[in-house]
Design an enzyme around this catalytic site. Sequence first.
Site, PDB file in Angstrom:
ATOM      1  NE  ARG A   1      32.944  43.253  45.776  1.00 52.05           N
ATOM      2  CZ  ARG A   1      33.480  44.590  46.039  1.00 52.05           C
ATOM      3  NH1 ARG A   1      33.059  45.523  45.534  1.00 52.05           N
ATOM      4  NH2 ARG A   1      34.574  44.722  46.968  1.00 52.05           N
TER       5      ARG A   1
ATOM      6  CE  LYS B   1      41.459  41.432  30.021  1.00 48.51           C
ATOM      7  NZ  LYS B   1      41.425  42.773  30.766  1.00 48.51           N
TER       8      LYS B   1
ATOM      9  CG  ASN C   1      36.240  44.437  51.340  1.00 46.07           C
ATOM     10  OD1 ASN C   1      37.250  43.828  51.296  1.00 46.07           O
ATOM     11  ND2 ASN C   1      35.855  45.270  50.687  1.00 46.07           N
ATOM     12  N   GLY C   2      38.605  43.524  53.997  1.00 47.00           N
ATOM     13  CA  GLY C   2      39.850  44.205  54.443  1.00 47.00           C
ATOM     14  C   GLY C   2      40.713  43.333  55.180  1.00 47.00           C
TER      15      GLY C   2
ATOM     16  CB  CYS D   1      34.814  40.907  51.476  1.00 52.38           C
ATOM     17  SG  CYS D   1      36.301  39.542  52.015  1.00 52.38           S
TER      18      CYS D   1
ATOM     19  CD  GLU E   1      44.428  44.101  28.907  1.00 50.74           C
ATOM     20  OE1 GLU E   1      45.091  44.149  29.584  1.00 50.74           O
ATOM     21  OE2 GLU E   1      43.219  44.148  28.694  1.00 50.74           O
TER      22      GLU E   1
ATOM     23  CD  GLU F   1      41.618  39.026  33.666  1.00 55.18           C
ATOM     24  OE1 GLU F   1      41.730  39.050  34.939  1.00 55.18           O
ATOM     25  OE2 GLU F   1      41.624  40.144  32.949  1.00 55.18           O
TER      26      GLU F   1
ATOM     27  CG  HIS G   1      67.326  39.501  24.184  1.00 59.34           C
ATOM     28  ND1 HIS G   1      68.810  39.595  23.831  1.00 59.34           N
ATOM     29  CD2 HIS G   1      66.866  40.617  23.400  1.00 59.34           C
ATOM     30  CE1 HIS G   1      69.047  40.619  22.715  1.00 59.34           C
ATOM     31  NE2 HIS G   1      67.674  40.949  22.616  1.00 59.34           N
TER      32      HIS G   1
ATOM     33  CD1 TRP H   1      38.257  36.626  46.184  1.00 59.42           C
ATOM     34  CD2 TRP H   1      39.878  37.569  47.510  1.00 59.42           C
ATOM     35  NE1 TRP H   1      39.487  36.566  45.616  1.00 59.42           N
ATOM     36  CE2 TRP H   1      40.504  37.060  46.058  1.00 59.42           C
ATOM     37  CE3 TRP H   1      40.664  38.385  48.392  1.00 59.42           C
ATOM     38  CZ2 TRP H   1      41.745  37.289  45.967  1.00 59.42           C
ATOM     39  CZ3 TRP H   1      41.981  38.721  47.871  1.00 59.42           C
ATOM     40  CH2 TRP H   1      42.549  38.057  46.698  1.00 59.42           C
TER      41      TRP H   1
ATOM     42  CE  LYS I   1      35.463  45.010  36.866  1.00 56.55           C
ATOM     43  NZ  LYS I   1      36.081  44.689  35.875  1.00 56.55           N
TER      44      LYS I   1
HETATM   45  O1  M6R Z   1      39.791  48.808  39.178  1.00 57.50           O
HETATM   46  P1  M6R Z   1      41.137  48.745  38.544  1.00 57.50           P
HETATM   47  O2  M6R Z   1      40.988  49.343  37.292  1.00 57.50           O
HETATM   48  O3  M6R Z   1      42.065  49.832  39.467  1.00 57.50           O
HETATM   49  O4  M6R Z   1      41.631  47.475  38.529  1.00 57.50           O
HETATM   50  C1  M6R Z   1      42.830  47.123  38.267  1.00 57.50           C
HETATM   51  C2  M6R Z   1      43.196  45.549  37.900  1.00 57.50           C
HETATM   52  O5  M6R Z   1      42.908  44.876  39.033  1.00 57.50           O
HETATM   53  C3  M6R Z   1      42.234  45.051  36.617  1.00 57.50           C
HETATM   54  O6  M6R Z   1      42.690  45.684  35.467  1.00 57.50           O
HETATM   55  C4  M6R Z   1      42.551  43.573  36.570  1.00 57.50           C
HETATM   56  O7  M6R Z   1      43.877  43.417  36.288  1.00 57.50           O
HETATM   57  C5  M6R Z   1      41.593  42.825  35.604  1.00 57.50           C
HETATM   58  N1  M6R Z   1      41.089  41.637  36.070  1.00 57.50           N
HETATM   59  C6  M6R Z   1      42.228  42.782  34.270  1.00 57.50           C
HETATM   60  O8  M6R Z   1      41.315  42.236  33.541  1.00 57.50           O
END
Ligand code: M6R
Length: 619
Positions: free
Chosen positions: A27, A494, A100-101, A2, A490, A497, A513, A74, A614
Site C-alpha cells: 500500500r 503510469k 489510519n486517517g 496507513c 494514462e 508514477e 497551443h 504513511w 495504493k
Molecule cells: O482505488 P482507486 O481506483 O479509487 O484509486 C484511484 C487512484 O488513486 C489510482 O488509480 C492511482 O492513480 C494509481 N496509482 C494509478 O496507477
Amino acid sequence: MCGIVGYVGEKKALPILMDKLEMLTYRGYDSAGVAVSENGHFYLKKTKGRVSDLEAIVDRDGVSGTVGLGHTRWATHGEPSTPNAHPHTDCTEKLVVVQNGIVENFWELKQDLMGKGHHFHSETDTEVIAHLIEEYYDGNITTAVNLAMQQMHGSMALLVLHKDEQDTLVAAKMDSPPLIVGFGRGENHVASDIPALLRYTNRIYPLEDGEVATIRRDKVIITNYREPETPRLSPPKVMVINWSPEVAKKDGYEHFMLKEIHEQPTTVNDTLRGRLPETADGMVEIPDLNLTAEEAQRIERLTLVACGTAYHACLVGKYLIEQALRIPVTVDVGSEYRYRAPLIGRNEVMVAISQSGETADTIASMREGMEQGAKVVAITNVLGSSVARLADGVLYTRAGPEMAVASTKAFVGQLVGLHLLTQFLAQHRELPAGMRERLLKMREELWRLPALIERILAESRPVQRLAKAISQQEACFFIGRNLDEPMAREGALKLKEISYIHSQGYAAGELKHGTLALLAPNVPVVALATQRAVYDKSVSNVQEVLARHAWVIGVAHEGDERLTDLVGRENMLTIPQSDDWLAPVLTAVQLQLLSYYTALELGRDIDQPRNLAKSVTVE
Ligand code: M6R
C-alpha cells in the site's frame, strides 16, 4: 495510506501481526510498528523505514502474548520518524492505539489535553486519540473509545488495546478509511485491507461508518458510537471473499506490476463471464448493477467520477458512451466534484469507478450525487468495499487483488466494465443508425480481447528496447486524439508514477497551443494513432512534432504504414487489429509495459513508488 492489523486468539500474536504487516506493504508506507500484550505489559516496537527494519528489531519467537496490533504509517501529521510511528500510548502507557486517517480537530483536542496535564511525545494526530481515551477510561475500553469518538471530527479507522482488558481489541471507524474484521476459529482478526486477512480467513465484516467493534477470541460485538446504547448486528453479517491467498503473491514474477500486467487476459475473461453473451442474440445481464430497463431508457445524462487511473477510464467511457449511445456524459475527478457545486439533472445516473472502493474523494462525490437525488452505481474491484456498499448498484471488475501501486489489470477491468455498461444500456435504448450492429459485432471482439492481449505480452522485445532508450531521458510526452487522448494521459501517469520521469499526456491537437515550446531534439513523444476516424489528423500532429526534431514513438494497429514510414519501424509499438473502441485495452498493455521496463532500467521501486499509496483514504 496507513495499514492496520490486529489479532486476538490463542496463538502467538507477534508472528501473525508481522506476516499481516508484510501483506500490507504494497500500500505504500514510511514506518511500521507493533504492540503485543504480554504479562501485564506491552511489548512495543516501532521504527521509521520498512517492515523489514521492524523485523530486524522484534523478537518474533520470544514474545508469547496472544493479543496485539500493528501498523504501517504513511505520514500526514508529522514527518516519517520513529517517534511519529504507531502504535502510540497514553501518559500511563496502559493503552496503545493505531490509526489510519485524519483527526481534523486534533489541535484543539491536544491543547485541551495538555491543559489537563497530558504529555505528548510525537507530532501526530493519533497520539491525541490515546490521551483522549485515557481521559475517558473508567474500566471499560469500549465505552472509552465510544466517548473519544464522539469528541473527534475527521475521517479515521482505529484499533485500541488496553492492558487491563488483555483479551479485547476495540476497532472503530469514522467516515471512509476501511477497517475489516476477519472471523477465524477460536480467534479473530482485524485489518485495513483484505489481502492481509487472506492467509487466516475469508470470512469478513467491513465496519460501517460509526461502528465500534469489541473483538474477543470467541465473539465480536458491534455498536455505533453515535448510538452506543443500541447494539447493532450480533453476530455481524459475515461476507465470504473468494480470493485465494495465492493471488496476493508474486508467483515467480520480479514485481507484482509485471504479474498483474500478465493477468489481464484473465481479468477480461472473468469480468465478461456470465454477463456478456458470446453471440449476438442473448441479453447482457448485470443484475447487481440494479438498473432496470426502464431506468436505462430514461437516463438523460451520466456523470462518471473517479481519481487517477480510474478517472482516465471514465474519460475513455465518455468517448465511448457518447459516441455509441448519444447520452451526454460528464466526467469529474473526485477531489473536485463536490466543490464545484455540481448540478444533477433529472434522470441522471452517476457512475463511480474505483479499484479499491476506498478512495475518499470518490466516496465523497458519491455522497454528493446521492444527496442531490442521482442514482449512483459503481464499478469497483473489491467486494464489500465502501464504494460497493454505498452504491445503489455495483458492477464488480473481477481482477482479483491488485497489489502494485500502479493500477494495471484493474484499469483494464474498468474499461471492460464500461463496455459492459454500454452494451447493457444499448439493449434498452434507441440507437443511431448502424450502431446496434456495431455493438453486437463488438461482443465477439470483446471475447477475443484476452487472446489479443496474450499476443502483445508474447512479444515484448520492441517495448523493452524503447523503454531502455526512454530511461535515458528527462521528460516524455504522450499525445492522442479521441479515445487515444485519455490513453495518452494514462500512459503519462503510469510512466511518471513508477519511473519518476516527468511525463505529460495531451490531446494531440493541443500541442501547438503551448506544449510544442518544450519539444527539443530527441525529446520522446509517444504518439497514439489507434483511432481510424482521426488517423490522418494524428499523423499530421506527428509531423508537427517531427519538424521540431523530437523523437516519436508511434502506437498503431498492426499493418500500419503511414505512421511507421514517418517514425521508422524501430520506433513503433503495435496492437492487434480490433474495433477502435477496444483499442484502449490493447494500448494500455503496451503503455504499461513501456513504463514497467523504463522503471526497471532505472532500478526504481516499481511496486511501491516513492510518496504514493495504493489506496488514498484521506482527502
Ligand atoms: O482505488 P482507486 O481506483 O479509487 O484509486 C484511484 C487512484 O488513486 C489510482 O488509480 C492511482 O492513480 C494509481 N496509482 C494509478 O496507477
